[in-house]
Design a protein around this motif. Sequence first.
Motif, PDB file in Angstrom:
ATOM      1  N   LEU A 157       0.846  -1.194   0.000  1.00  0.00           N
ATOM      2  CA  LEU A 157       0.000   0.000   0.000  1.00  0.00           C
ATOM      3  C   LEU A 157       0.882   1.244   0.000  1.00  0.00           C
ATOM      4  O   LEU A 157       1.995   1.221   0.538  1.00  0.00           O
ATOM      5  N   PRO A 158       0.382   2.350  -0.554  1.00  0.00           N
ATOM      6  CA  PRO A 158       1.100   3.615  -0.386  1.00  0.00           C
ATOM      7  C   PRO A 158       0.933   4.071   1.057  1.00  0.00           C
ATOM      8  O   PRO A 158       0.071   3.565   1.786  1.00  0.00           O
ATOM      9  N   HIS A 159       1.735   5.023   1.464  1.00  0.00           N
ATOM     10  CA  HIS A 159       1.528   5.580   2.797  1.00  0.00           C
ATOM     11  C   HIS A 159       0.245   6.408   2.765  1.00  0.00           C
ATOM     12  O   HIS A 159      -0.009   7.123   1.801  1.00  0.00           O
ATOM     13  N   PRO A 160      -0.589   6.314   3.809  1.00  0.00           N
ATOM     14  CA  PRO A 160      -1.855   7.047   3.804  1.00  0.00           C
ATOM     15  C   PRO A 160      -1.737   8.532   4.149  1.00  0.00           C
ATOM     16  O   PRO A 160      -2.743   9.197   4.375  1.00  0.00           O
ATOM     17  N   SER A 161      -0.553   9.065   4.146  1.00  0.00           N
ATOM     18  CA  SER A 161      -0.327  10.468   4.490  1.00  0.00           C
ATOM     19  C   SER A 161      -1.080  11.411   3.558  1.00  0.00           C
ATOM     20  O   SER A 161      -1.184  11.151   2.354  1.00  0.00           O
ATOM     21  N   PRO A 162      -1.574  12.529   4.090  1.00  0.00           N
ATOM     22  CA  PRO A 162      -2.158  13.555   3.218  1.00  0.00           C
ATOM     23  C   PRO A 162      -1.179  14.039   2.142  1.00  0.00           C
ATOM     24  O   PRO A 162      -1.600  14.542   1.106  1.00  0.00           O
ATOM     25  N   ASN A 165      -1.898  12.787  -1.473  1.00  0.00           N
ATOM     26  CA  ASN A 165      -3.142  13.098  -2.181  1.00  0.00           C
ATOM     27  C   ASN A 165      -2.944  13.165  -3.696  1.00  0.00           C
ATOM     28  O   ASN A 165      -3.812  12.741  -4.460  1.00  0.00           O
ATOM     29  N   ILE A 166      -1.812  13.688  -4.134  1.00  0.00           N
ATOM     30  CA  ILE A 166      -1.541  13.781  -5.573  1.00  0.00           C
ATOM     31  C   ILE A 166      -1.425  12.377  -6.163  1.00  0.00           C
ATOM     32  O   ILE A 166      -1.997  12.080  -7.212  1.00  0.00           O
ATOM     33  N   TRP A 167      -0.687  11.493  -5.461  1.00  0.00           N
ATOM     34  CA  TRP A 167      -0.556  10.097  -5.935  1.00  0.00           C
ATOM     35  C   TRP A 167      -1.939   9.459  -6.047  1.00  0.00           C
ATOM     36  O   TRP A 167      -2.242   8.804  -7.042  1.00  0.00           O
ATOM     37  N   LEU A 168      -2.773   9.652  -5.037  1.00  0.00           N
ATOM     38  CA  LEU A 168      -4.108   9.048  -5.043  1.00  0.00           C
ATOM     39  C   LEU A 168      -4.946   9.580  -6.206  1.00  0.00           C
ATOM     40  O   LEU A 168      -5.679   8.817  -6.850  1.00  0.00           O
ATOM     41  N   SER A 169      -4.841  10.876  -6.498  1.00  0.00           N
ATOM     42  CA  SER A 169      -5.630  11.440  -7.600  1.00  0.00           C
ATOM     43  C   SER A 169      -5.121  10.954  -8.958  1.00  0.00           C
ATOM     44  O   SER A 169      -5.890  10.819  -9.900  1.00  0.00           O
ATOM     45  N   LYS A 170      -3.819  10.665  -9.052  1.00  0.00           N
ATOM     46  CA  LYS A 170      -3.251  10.163 -10.312  1.00  0.00           C
ATOM     47  C   LYS A 170      -3.507   8.667 -10.519  1.00  0.00           C
ATOM     48  O   LYS A 170      -3.319   8.162 -11.622  1.00  0.00           O
ATOM     49  N   ASN A 171      -3.893   7.982  -9.467  1.00  0.00           N
ATOM     50  CA  ASN A 171      -4.078   6.522  -9.534  1.00  0.00           C
ATOM     51  C   ASN A 171      -5.458   6.133  -9.001  1.00  0.00           C
ATOM     52  O   ASN A 171      -5.572   5.486  -7.955  1.00  0.00           O
ATOM     53  N   PRO A 172      -6.516   6.521  -9.725  1.00  0.00           N
ATOM     54  CA  PRO A 172      -7.877   6.256  -9.238  1.00  0.00           C
ATOM     55  C   PRO A 172      -8.189   4.778  -9.086  1.00  0.00           C
ATOM     56  O   PRO A 172      -9.070   4.406  -8.304  1.00  0.00           O
TER      57      PRO A 172
END
Length: 193
Positions: A157-162, A165-172
């Motif tokens: 898993l990626p780190h859940p740190s705020p 957020n950019i990583w999460l938006s790039k990897n829906p």
Amino acid sequence: MMSKTSIYKAIKADRDNQSYTDSGIEPLYQVSSKAKVLIIGQAPGIKAQNKQMLFQDPSGDRLREWLGVDEAFFYQSGQIAILPMDFYFPGKGKSGDLPPRKGQADKWHPQLLKEMPDIQLTLLVGKAAQDYYLDDRKTLTDRVAAYQDYLPDYLPLPHPSPRNNIWLSKNPWFTEDLLPDLQTRLTRIFGKN
């Protein structure tokens, strides 16, 4: 075999950890003989060290959301264990916290893992944990995208740190595909309906 109490005392007595022990700082990890899921993360942040509680911050809130569990279950059920790669806050660097100190996982993880014989899934949160436990040279994104390749033992898993957020938006696909699969697996492991 050392007991949980003697391992804890040995970690505190380790000369690599002497400065923390002398300052009254306790090692941070969460181990239970009835744990079914193990989270291996980086190292405690300064807030975690000050509170003496791992993932008691916005990262922890997001992680619990990802897992589909509440705070009480996360900390009190005994079914979730947490082993950071380093049990102490390693300090601040130029662009955030320093990486976990080398050698701590080598010394202490094998002994602590023996205390948890029923682990059914290990979540590798962040690059430090993945680099240590996975025998490949992939990027974090490639590992998380190919998470099924590491099952049934590990799930990266990626780190859940705020900050991610950019990583999460790039990897829906992470939110759309991986998280529902993870939650289904955990529901089965924890025996929830």
